[in-house]
Design a protein around this motif. Structure first.
Motif, PDB file in Angstrom:
ATOM      1  N   LEU A 155       0.828  -1.207   0.000  1.00  0.00           N
ATOM      2  CA  LEU A 155       0.000   0.000   0.000  1.00  0.00           C
ATOM      3  C   LEU A 155       0.865   1.262   0.000  1.00  0.00           C
ATOM      4  O   LEU A 155       0.565   2.236  -0.708  1.00  0.00           O
ATOM      5  N   LEU A 156       1.933   1.250   0.775  1.00  0.00           N
ATOM      6  CA  LEU A 156       2.830   2.403   0.832  1.00  0.00           C
ATOM      7  C   LEU A 156       3.476   2.665  -0.520  1.00  0.00           C
ATOM      8  O   LEU A 156       3.502   3.810  -1.003  1.00  0.00           O
ATOM      9  N   ILE A 157       3.989   1.621  -1.153  1.00  0.00           N
ATOM     10  CA  ILE A 157       4.682   1.791  -2.432  1.00  0.00           C
ATOM     11  C   ILE A 157       3.726   2.253  -3.524  1.00  0.00           C
ATOM     12  O   ILE A 157       4.012   3.201  -4.274  1.00  0.00           O
ATOM     13  N   LEU A 158       2.556   1.611  -3.636  1.00  0.00           N
ATOM     14  CA  LEU A 158       1.615   1.990  -4.693  1.00  0.00           C
ATOM     15  C   LEU A 158       1.078   3.397  -4.486  1.00  0.00           C
ATOM     16  O   LEU A 158       0.908   4.155  -5.461  1.00  0.00           O
ATOM     17  N   ASN A 159       0.797   3.781  -3.240  1.00  0.00           N
ATOM     18  CA  ASN A 159       0.330   5.144  -2.992  1.00  0.00           C
ATOM     19  C   ASN A 159       1.425   6.171  -3.233  1.00  0.00           C
ATOM     20  O   ASN A 159       1.143   7.282  -3.699  1.00  0.00           O
ATOM     21  N   SER A 160       2.670   5.820  -2.931  1.00  0.00           N
ATOM     22  CA  SER A 160       3.784   6.729  -3.207  1.00  0.00           C
ATOM     23  C   SER A 160       3.949   6.942  -4.715  1.00  0.00           C
ATOM     24  O   SER A 160       4.160   8.063  -5.182  1.00  0.00           O
ATOM     25  N   ILE A 161       3.848   5.859  -5.473  1.00  0.00           N
ATOM     26  CA  ILE A 161       3.968   5.973  -6.932  1.00  0.00           C
ATOM     27  C   ILE A 161       2.824   6.801  -7.505  1.00  0.00           C
ATOM     28  O   ILE A 161       3.028   7.690  -8.353  1.00  0.00           O
ATOM     29  N   ALA A 162       1.597   6.523  -7.043  1.00  0.00           N
ATOM     30  CA  ALA A 162       0.431   7.259  -7.553  1.00  0.00           C
ATOM     31  C   ALA A 162       0.548   8.746  -7.255  1.00  0.00           C
ATOM     32  O   ALA A 162       0.293   9.592  -8.133  1.00  0.00           O
ATOM     33  N   ASN A 163       0.931   9.099  -6.019  1.00  0.00           N
ATOM     34  CA  ASN A 163       1.052  10.512  -5.662  1.00  0.00           C
ATOM     35  C   ASN A 163       2.301  11.158  -6.251  1.00  0.00           C
ATOM     36  O   ASN A 163       2.363  12.391  -6.371  1.00  0.00           O
ATOM     37  N   GLY A 164       3.281  10.345  -6.605  1.00  0.00           N
ATOM     38  CA  GLY A 164       4.486  10.885  -7.211  1.00  0.00           C
ATOM     39  C   GLY A 164       4.245  11.522  -8.567  1.00  0.00           C
ATOM     40  O   GLY A 164       4.950  12.460  -8.962  1.00  0.00           O
ATOM     41  N   PHE A 165       3.229  11.028  -9.289  1.00  0.00           N
ATOM     42  CA  PHE A 165       2.901  11.634 -10.581  1.00  0.00           C
ATOM     43  C   PHE A 165       2.454  13.087 -10.420  1.00  0.00           C
ATOM     44  O   PHE A 165       2.620  13.896 -11.336  1.00  0.00           O
ATOM     45  N   LEU A 170      13.180   2.834 -11.201  1.00  0.00           N
ATOM     46  CA  LEU A 170      13.195   2.574  -9.766  1.00  0.00           C
ATOM     47  C   LEU A 170      11.810   2.138  -9.292  1.00  0.00           C
ATOM     48  O   LEU A 170      11.674   1.184  -8.506  1.00  0.00           O
ATOM     49  N   ASN A 171      10.776   2.803  -9.788  1.00  0.00           N
ATOM     50  CA  ASN A 171       9.411   2.407  -9.429  1.00  0.00           C
ATOM     51  C   ASN A 171       9.095   0.988  -9.894  1.00  0.00           C
ATOM     52  O   ASN A 171       8.452   0.211  -9.183  1.00  0.00           O
ATOM     53  N   ALA A 172       9.550   0.655 -11.095  1.00  0.00           N
ATOM     54  CA  ALA A 172       9.341  -0.706 -11.595  1.00  0.00           C
ATOM     55  C   ALA A 172      10.049  -1.723 -10.710  1.00  0.00           C
ATOM     56  O   ALA A 172       9.508  -2.805 -10.421  1.00  0.00           O
ATOM     57  N   GLY A 173      11.254  -1.385 -10.246  1.00  0.00           N
ATOM     58  CA  GLY A 173      11.987  -2.279  -9.360  1.00  0.00           C
ATOM     59  C   GLY A 173      11.287  -2.455  -8.021  1.00  0.00           C
ATOM     60  O   GLY A 173      11.248  -3.570  -7.472  1.00  0.00           O
ATOM     61  N   LEU A 174      10.715  -1.367  -7.488  1.00  0.00           N
ATOM     62  CA  LEU A 174       9.969  -1.460  -6.231  1.00  0.00           C
ATOM     63  C   LEU A 174       8.749  -2.365  -6.382  1.00  0.00           C
ATOM     64  O   LEU A 174       8.461  -3.189  -5.508  1.00  0.00           O
ATOM     65  N   CYS A 175       8.046  -2.233  -7.512  1.00  0.00           N
ATOM     66  CA  CYS A 175       6.877  -3.083  -7.756  1.00  0.00           C
ATOM     67  C   CYS A 175       7.286  -4.549  -7.909  1.00  0.00           C
ATOM     68  O   CYS A 175       6.594  -5.452  -7.423  1.00  0.00           O
ATOM     69  N   ALA A 176       8.416  -4.779  -8.570  1.00  0.00           N
ATOM     70  CA  ALA A 176       8.893  -6.149  -8.730  1.00  0.00           C
ATOM     71  C   ALA A 176       9.261  -6.761  -7.383  1.00  0.00           C
ATOM     72  O   ALA A 176       8.968  -7.933  -7.107  1.00  0.00           O
ATOM     73  N   GLY A 177       9.895  -5.969  -6.519  1.00  0.00           N
ATOM     74  CA  GLY A 177      10.265  -6.469  -5.202  1.00  0.00           C
ATOM     75  C   GLY A 177       9.051  -6.803  -4.348  1.00  0.00           C
ATOM     76  O   GLY A 177       8.991  -7.864  -3.723  1.00  0.00           O
ATOM     77  N   ILE A 178       8.065  -5.909  -4.338  1.00  0.00           N
ATOM     78  CA  ILE A 178       6.876  -6.168  -3.534  1.00  0.00           C
ATOM     79  C   ILE A 178       6.073  -7.327  -4.104  1.00  0.00           C
ATOM     80  O   ILE A 178       5.445  -8.102  -3.375  1.00  0.00           O
ATOM     81  N   LEU A 179       6.095  -7.486  -5.436  1.00  0.00           N
ATOM     82  CA  LEU A 179       5.417  -8.617  -6.068  1.00  0.00           C
ATOM     83  C   LEU A 179       6.035  -9.938  -5.604  1.00  0.00           C
ATOM     84  O   LEU A 179       5.320 -10.896  -5.278  1.00  0.00           O
ATOM     85  N   ALA A 180       7.357  -9.982  -5.563  1.00  0.00           N
ATOM     86  CA  ALA A 180       8.042 -11.210  -5.143  1.00  0.00           C
ATOM     87  C   ALA A 180       7.700 -11.566  -3.697  1.00  0.00           C
ATOM     88  O   ALA A 180       7.423 -12.728  -3.375  1.00  0.00           O
TER      89      ALA A 180
END
Length: 458
Positions: A260-270, A427-437
């Protein structure tokens, strides 16, 4: 006149909480296009650097105070919910009338704190009334309400400021808050019976039988209710510490919070990076910037479908599908750089896929966290006090979501300025890949049968 049964129904409760979410998000975003102008015309700031600094401070103050909000401990949800709405009304009025920096800052802090109360209590009420079996669909509707607030807030604020004036920007918020107070007063809560501390009660009874020196607990609970409660339950502070320890030592719950933290950070980062980047790289006008934000937010209207999938097939499928979509779309976003052909079309398509990611994953992640809480209460009935740990868990989720809104724009802006757009998206793609794993290992997911088991045990 609405019937009593309808006012106590899942449908009406979902509608009321969705309106509250829509109102808060709309109010939060109404001021975004207005703040720089208000700081100049009302406060009197002339230097552009000062305007930028105080704009950032005021926007960040909301997110920071939102993180302070925590779960309620009252048996009734009505009182703190309505008090939170009244605070939202007063803070909005202060913001509309303020003409100096400290009044604006105070209003923004109060607004964030009151919003935290409304969100925490609202989602707790929704969880209790709807139940885990239908929580995915209900959370999908609240996510859709959030999307409407994101879409309408900046547009409505900009138009009203341009054609009507500063104070008129807040008139829709006043009307919505008043309507939400009335709606919340109409909701009829189901009486929630305290969870009996069975394990401790049985152990106390056994000790009484074995040791004649142990004082016998009265068989009639009504005769000495306070004494009985103090004998059977640990102090409230101990219960609270135990609840937070259980939540924060659960890998499944913690990984859900991290997602939740990562996805909300990415969404608000735009919010802080997209417009400066497209102006710098492609010289796009404001109308195209607005269209790109529309492409990002519009897929969130599909959130109820994601909630339905969660209720029917479990949280695992939509969460992992959304994160899987996010990785390639962000890698492709990193390639849309200066000199690219048809940059607007490419950005619109990829941002729409990111919006679909948020629609698929956000609501199911909240359902997943709630399911973990239900499992904990099922395994330890009465172990976390008479009202359980639900409100505390929702308070943690609210804190994490607001932390994403606070940290996302700062993190994204810093990375883009220091390393560039390509580095940010990779970097965002890497964060999503890490949380996915991690989620592949820790997210059990649940199907309809599991939710029915939880409902039966509740």
């Amino acid at each position: 006149m609405l019937s009593r049964s309808f006012r106590a129904s899942k449908t009406f409760t979902t509608f009321v909480v969705s309106v509250a979410v829509f109102t808060d998000i709309l109010l939060q975003n109404l001021v975004v296009p207005v703040l720089p102008y208000a700081l100049h015309t009302r406060v009197g700031l002339e230097d552009e650097a000062d305007i930028q600094k105080w704009t950032s401070i005021l926007l960040a103050a909301f997110g920071a105070s939102l993180m302070v909000g925590c779960g309620d401990k009252l048996p009734s949800r009505r009182t703190p919910f309505v008090l939170g709405l009244v605070l939202v009304f007063l803070s909005t009025l202060l913001f509309a009338l303020a003409s100096d920096l400290w009044a604006l800052l105070t209003a923004r802090i109060l607004e964030g704190f009151s919003t935290a109360i409304v969100h925490t209590v609202g989602y707790t009420l929704l969880n209790e009334v709807v139940g885990v079996e239908h929580l995915g669909k209900a959370t999908g509707y609240t996510s859709m309400a959030l999307s409407f607030g994101l879409l309408l807030g900046p547009v409505l604020g900009g138009v009203l400021y341009e054609y009507c004036g500063y104070f008129q920007v807040f008139l829709p918020a006043f009307g919505l808050i008043a309507m939400e107070i009335i709606l919340r007063m109409m909701v009829i809560e189901k009486e929630k019976k305290p969870i009996p501390p069975t394990s401790q009660s049985s152990s106390s009874t056994e000790a009484t039988q074995k040791d004649p020196l142990v004082h016998e607990i009265p068989s009639d609970p009504a005769s000495h209710p306070r004494e009985l409660e103090s004998l059977l339950q640990p102090p409230a502070t101990t219960q609270s510490a135990s609840a937070y320890k259980a939540l924060l030592t659960s890998p499944r719950f913690v990984m859900t919070l991290a997602a939740l933290l990562i996805l909300n950070s990415i969404a608000n980062g735009f919010d802080s990076t997209l417009v400066p980047y497209i102006q710098e790289a492609f010289h796009m006008p404001a109308t195209q910037a607005a269209a790109l934000f529309l492409a990002l937010a519009a897929p969130m209207l599909l959130a109820p479908i994601s909630g339905w999938l969660t209720d029917r097939y479990g949280a695992r499928l939509p969460i992992l599908s959304g994160l899987t979509l996010a990785i390639p779309s962000q890698i492709l976003l990193s390639l849309v750089s200066k000199g690219a052909t048809m940059p607007f079309l490419k950005l619109a398509v990829l941002l729409a896929i990111m919006g679909l990611t948020f629609a698929l994953a956000m609501a199911p992640l909240q359902v997943e966290a709630n399911f973990v809480v239900h499992q904990m209460e099922k395994e330890t009935p009465g172990g976390f006090g008479s009202h359980g740990i639900l409100a505390r868990a929702i308070g943690l989720m609210t804190t994490v979501i607001s932390a994403g809104g606070f940290a996302g724009p700062l993190y994204a802006g810093f990375v883009r300025v220091s390393a560039g757009w390509k580095a940010l998206e990779l970097l965002n793609a890497g964060l999503c890949a890490g949380i996915l794993a991690f989620l592949l290992l820790s997210t059990g997911g649940f199907k309809r049968k599991d939710t029915q088991d939880v409902e039966t045990a509740a």
